[in-house]
Every structure is written in structure tokens, then in C-alpha cells.
Enzyme design. Structure first.
Site, PDB file in Angstrom:
ATOM      1  N   CYS A 195      13.722  10.307   7.208  1.00  0.00           N
ATOM      2  CA  CYS A 195      13.616   9.915   8.615  1.00  0.00           C
ATOM      3  C   CYS A 195      14.957   9.964   9.337  1.00  0.00           C
ATOM      4  O   CYS A 195      14.989  10.028  10.572  1.00  0.00           O
ATOM      5  CB  CYS A 195      13.002   8.529   8.728  1.00  0.00           C
ATOM      6  SG  CYS A 195      13.840   7.282   7.735  1.00  0.00           S
ATOM      7  N   GLU A 204       9.373   1.167  11.269  1.00  0.00           N
ATOM      8  CA  GLU A 204      10.472   2.144  11.158  1.00  0.00           C
ATOM      9  C   GLU A 204       9.807   3.504  11.242  1.00  0.00           C
ATOM     10  O   GLU A 204       9.139   3.942  10.307  1.00  0.00           O
ATOM     11  CB  GLU A 204      11.224   1.941   9.845  1.00  0.00           C
ATOM     12  CG  GLU A 204      12.552   2.681   9.800  1.00  0.00           C
ATOM     13  CD  GLU A 204      12.472   3.941   8.974  1.00  0.00           C
ATOM     14  OE1 GLU A 204      12.433   5.035   9.588  1.00  0.00           O
ATOM     15  OE2 GLU A 204      12.448   3.849   7.736  1.00  0.00           O
ATOM     16  N   LEU A 205       9.990   4.160  12.400  1.00  0.00           N
ATOM     17  CA  LEU A 205       9.170   5.310  12.752  1.00  0.00           C
ATOM     18  C   LEU A 205       9.992   6.594  12.817  1.00  0.00           C
ATOM     19  O   LEU A 205      11.042   6.705  12.228  1.00  0.00           O
ATOM     20  CB  LEU A 205       8.452   5.024  14.069  1.00  0.00           C
ATOM     21  CG  LEU A 205       7.669   3.694  14.090  1.00  0.00           C
ATOM     22  CD1 LEU A 205       7.064   3.436  15.462  1.00  0.00           C
ATOM     23  CD2 LEU A 205       6.604   3.664  13.011  1.00  0.00           C
ATOM     24  N   LYS A 228       0.860  -1.188   0.000  1.00  0.00           N
ATOM     25  CA  LYS A 228       0.000   0.000   0.000  1.00  0.00           C
ATOM     26  C   LYS A 228       0.892   1.232   0.000  1.00  0.00           C
ATOM     27  O   LYS A 228       1.409   1.645   1.027  1.00  0.00           O
ATOM     28  CB  LYS A 228      -0.922   0.047   1.216  1.00  0.00           C
ATOM     29  CG  LYS A 228      -2.010   1.116   1.069  1.00  0.00           C
ATOM     30  CD  LYS A 228      -2.511   1.664   2.385  1.00  0.00           C
ATOM     31  CE  LYS A 228      -1.658   2.767   2.935  1.00  0.00           C
ATOM     32  NZ  LYS A 228      -1.635   4.002   2.100  1.00  0.00           N
ATOM     33  N   GLU A 251      10.615  16.374  14.920  1.00  0.00           N
ATOM     34  CA  GLU A 251      11.175  16.415  13.561  1.00  0.00           C
ATOM     35  C   GLU A 251      10.586  17.586  12.796  1.00  0.00           C
ATOM     36  O   GLU A 251       9.356  17.718  12.706  1.00  0.00           O
ATOM     37  CB  GLU A 251      10.818  15.129  12.813  1.00  0.00           C
ATOM     38  CG  GLU A 251      11.739  13.964  13.052  1.00  0.00           C
ATOM     39  CD  GLU A 251      11.389  12.792  12.149  1.00  0.00           C
ATOM     40  OE1 GLU A 251      12.277  12.341  11.402  1.00  0.00           O
ATOM     41  OE2 GLU A 251      10.251  12.331  12.181  1.00  0.00           O
TER      42      GLU A 251
END
Length: 481
Positions: free
Chosen positions: A288, A254-255, A178, A383
Site C-alpha cells: 500500500c 488503512e486504505l 478474518k 494504484e
């Protein structure tokens, strides 16, 4: 190929190009121009369930292929991605805004995961364990985990897919991808390349949708999905993790990050500035592992700031299709407003503006350097995901390690020093999954990518990446006399 041939607007399910059952679509917009590139199939929950069913039905035959047969398919796909590098770079630039030189680099980087896992497919070794009694033999084998769902972000439209589906396909697991609403076109084009490579129907599926909440829930709660791999924000990762709990679906996350970049007084300042430019301003600061906080020791603070400011002021901002552009637009209005708010907050709390600090037009924003930043500023805690470099001063090694670790995140960190003993001390003390030591660009297919704390669960890439897409099975043979 011309631009129209590149653009696929249907989803790819069970070896066929299909519309949403209700014929719904959503628009894909070029962030550099605001122009609509295409209208893409907006798949609903029933459409996605059909893709999961197809993957589940394809699983037995695909997992029974030999490792070499799966490796050969991946290798063909890898060669096709390289063959169409320019087309892929064009697609990535018009839908994500990144400059064409970076898009070309991503095409090669994304392909590298397919090449790597084509080889790793043949190395999923098990173990023979010495038995506890003479009449037994103990063997450990690794097997395909089952249907893998991959939810990917917009900032790396190709590589975040290949880093997930490479190990899944190598292990014998069909996939349902997706992609994000911002960048589905690259995902659809590599689906066509996967079809050309010869993957059987149902093994590779891509579903495009704007119904992220509903589709995410289906991918988490459908019992035929045995593994979910997600790259994105920590908030969404936590939600998906809670939804996966209902079926105990295995997850890789994976954040978000809050990467520090530390410059010690014994560093090579020119090298540090070069590393800072690569790790902060790549893809307009929208990655990231981009640096979010700069800490520079007192003795070299002014020199580093002066050289960084000079380098940032020289950056060329423009449409990514212009080969002279070094930075493109922010991805959308929300991203632009976040950058503006972070800069305004920092200036209101005493930061000094050295260069930049303003939007240009549309979604473009000037590359920015802020000095005298403090921990109470939003940009020190969250961030920014934009082209802003906030710089703070520090005095001692102990102090800066404490500041660097004072965050719930732990994805990537960077520091520069010529002192070998300090390099070991600091690298081991930083509470992060990845540390760049005198290096600003650390991503590679051969090393494990992932974080600690609220930056995620699991690792992608490298030999370790395969284990997260396989099940370990223990076999005990008895009655051996």
C-alpha cells in the site's frame, strides 16, 4: 517442522480447531506455481457469530488481567513468532508469492508489533485534571474497548495481523481475525502460536472464509463487536464504514494510496535510485505504500532514468523459495491483468518503454520502467499494484507539489533533496499521512502508520496505536470536603 505440520486447515475459535458447520472449504493456491497448497475451512455467518460470542464471553476475565499479565502473554507470543521465523517465512512465500528474503523480514517486522505492544500494555496512562470546585476530583482513565474484529490483506499475511491485534490484546480486548482467502495459512499458524503462548480460550480467534461480503456484514453489524480494523481497498473500506454506521461500531481504516516519489535536482541520485528500488519493487510492487508515480526534475531527469533503468533491468524474477529471486509473481490473474492494462494504456497515450513491459509466464511480469508519463494515464491516477515505475518530468517545486497532491489519496509520499529548507517546506506541503525524506522504506512499529483523505482513518503502531483500541472514561468524584 515439515511443510505438512505447518499447514492448519481449520479455523481457530474459542481455543479449539473447528471446521465450518457445513464442512465447506476453499482452496489456497501458490501463485508461483498454480498448485493447490491446502483446502481451508470456509466459515459461514453463523460460524463467525459463534466466534464473536466466544470473544465477547472471554472479554470480562481478559480485560481484568493486569497490564503486566497481558504484557507477559504478548511477550511469550513474540518469542514464539521469532522462534518459528523460518516456518512462517516459508508459509508466507508459498501462499503470497513474496520472495523468501522478504518473508523473513516480514516475520521479524510482524513480531516487532507484538514486542512493542507488550511494552505499551503497561503504559496506558490516564490523567488527573484540576477540578473546577474544591469538593470535586476529576480523573480520566483508559479502558478496553471490547471485541475487536480485524480484516487483513494478503500482501502482508503476518504483519497486518500483528499490527492490529497487538494493541487490541495489550488493551484487554479479545480479537476475531478474518484473514484473506489468498493467505489464510500464516494467520492460522500464528493462531497456534498464540495458543501456545497461553492466551485464554475465546481471546484469540481466527475465522477463514471465502464469503467476504456476508462475513464482513456480520463483523460490522454484530453489536458485540465494538471495533473494526480493516486494511484494504478504499472501495471496500467505504462499504464497511457504511455498514458499521448501523451500530456506530468504531473503525480504523488503512486504505489505498497513490504514492509520489519526487527527485529534486539537488538530490543524491544514487541514493534516490536505491530508495526507489526499495519503495517501488518490494513484494513486486504490491504494497500500500509502494511508489506509484515518479516525478524527476528536469536537470537530473536523464541521469535518474538511466540509473533506475539499469537497476531494474538487473532484478531477478522467479519463485520466491529460490534465494536468488528478488521478485516473485503477482498474487492472481486479476492483479496481472491490471498491470497489463495500465502499461498498455500508458504506451497508447505516449509513454516510452525503457525496460520490461511484458508478462513472462504464469503470474510473473517483467519489472518495468516507463518514461514521459502524463497525468491523463490510468497509472498516474490509480494504484498499479505491480512492478511498474512510471516516470514524469517536472520543472518547479510548486508544480510538483501540486501534482503530488492532486489525488484523493494520501497515505505515503517520498522525496529526495539535500536542501534542508526545501526538505521542511516540501514535507509540510505534501498532503499525506507519512512522508519519507531521503528514505524509501518508512514502515516501523515505533511510528504511526496511516493516511489522510481517502487513504483511511486512524493510525496503527507506535504509542498512538493504543488509543484507537481503548475507550476514554471520565470519572468525577464529588463530596470531597
Amino acid at each position: 517442522m515439515n511443510s505438512n505440520e505447518l499447514i492448519k486447515t481449520q479455523s481457530y475459535v474459542n481455543g479449539k480447531w473447528v471446521d465450518a458447520a457445513n464442512k465447506a472449504t476453499f482452496e489456497v493456491v501458490n501463485p508461483a506455481t498454480g498448485e493447490v497448497i491446502a483446502s481451508v475451512a470456509d466459515m459461514g455467518r453463523d460460524d463467525v457469530r459463534a466466534a464473536i460470542d466466544a470473544a465477547h464471553e472471554a472479554w470480562p476475565a481478559y480485560r481484568d488481567l493486569t497490564a503486566k499479565e497481558r504484557s507477559t502473554l504478548l511477550r511469550k507470543w513474540y518469542m514464539l513468532i521469532l522462534e518459528h521465523k523460518e516456518e512462517l517465512a516459508h508459509l508466507m512465500t508459498i501462499e503470497s508469492g513474496k520472495v523468501i528474503t522478504e518473508s523473513r523480514g516480514e516475520a521479524e517486522y510482524g513480531a516487532s508489533f507484538i514486542e512493542w505492544f507488550a511494552e505499551e500494555a503497561k503504559r496506558t496512562y490516564g490523567d488527573v485534571i484540576p477540578a473546577t470546585t474544591k469538593d470535586k476530583r476529576i480523573v480520566v482513565i483508559k479502558q478496553s474497548i471490547g471485541v475487536v474484529a480485524a480484516i487483513t490483506p494478503w500482501n502482508f499475511p503476518l504483519a497486518m495481523i500483528t499490527r492490529k491485534v497487538g494493541p487490541a490484546l495489550a488493551a484487554g480486548s479479545p480479537v476475531v481475525v478474518k484473514p484473506p482467502t489468498e493467505t489464510p495459512l500464516t494467520a492460522l499458524f500464528i493462531s497456534e502460536l498464540a495458543e501456545r503462548a497461553g492466551f485464554p480460550p475465546g481471546v484469540y480467534n481466527t475465522v477463514t472464509t471465502s464469503q467476504n461480503t456476508e462475513i464482513g456484514l456480520e463483523l460490522c453489524e454484530n453489536r458485540k463487536v465494538r471495533k473494526l480494523s480493516f486494511t484494504g481497498s478504499t472501495a471496500v473500506g467505504k462499504l464497511l464504514m457504511s455498514q458499521c454506521a448501523t451500530t456506530l461500531t468504531k473503525i480504523s481504516l488503512e486504505l489505498g494510496g497513490n504514492a509520489p516519489f519526487i527527485v529534486f535536482d539537488d538530490a543524491d541520485i544514487d541514493a534516490a535510485v536505491k530508495g526507489a528500488m526499495g519503495s517501488k519493487f518490494r513484494h513486486n510492487g504490491q504494497t500500500c505504500v509502494c511508489v506509484n508515480r515518479f516525478y524527476v526534475q528536469d536537470k537530473v531527469y536523464d541521469e535518474f532514468v538511466d540509473k533506475l533503468t539499469q537497476a531494474v533491468a538487473a532484478l531477478r524474477v522467479g519463485n520466491g523459495l529460490d534465494v536468488n529471486s528478488q521478485m516473485g509473481p503477482l498474487i492472481n490473474e486479476k492483479g496481472l491483468n491490471k498491470v497489463k492494462n495500465h502499461v498498455a494504456d500508458a504506451l497508447a497515450k505516449g509513454a516510452q518503454l525503457r525496460v520490461g513491459g511484458h508478462e513472462i509466464e504464469g503470474l510473473f511480469y517483467q519489472p518495468t520502467v516507463l518514461t514521459d508519463t502524463t497525468p491523463d494515464m490510468i497509472i498516474a491516477r490509480e494504484e498499479v499494484f505491480g512492478p511498474v515505475a512510471p516516470v514524469a518530468r517536472f520543472s518547479t517545486e510548486e508544480e510538483v507539489i501540486r501534482w503530488a497532491n492532486d489525488t484523493p489519496y494520501g497515505l505515503a509520499a517520498y522525496f529526495y533533496s539535500k536542501n534542508n529548507a526545501r526538505c521542511w517546506r516540501v514535507a509540510e506541503a505534501l498532503d499525506y499521512g507519512m512522508v519519507g525524506i531521503n528514505e524509501g522504506l518508512i514502515s516501523t512499529e515505533v511510528a504511526p502508520f496511516g493516511g489522510v483523505k481517502e487513504s483511511g482513518i486512524g493510525r496503527e503502531g507506535s504509542k498512538y496505536g493504543m488509543d484507537y483500541f481503548m475507550e476514554i472514561k471520565y470519572l468525577c468524584f464529588g463530596g470531597i470536603n
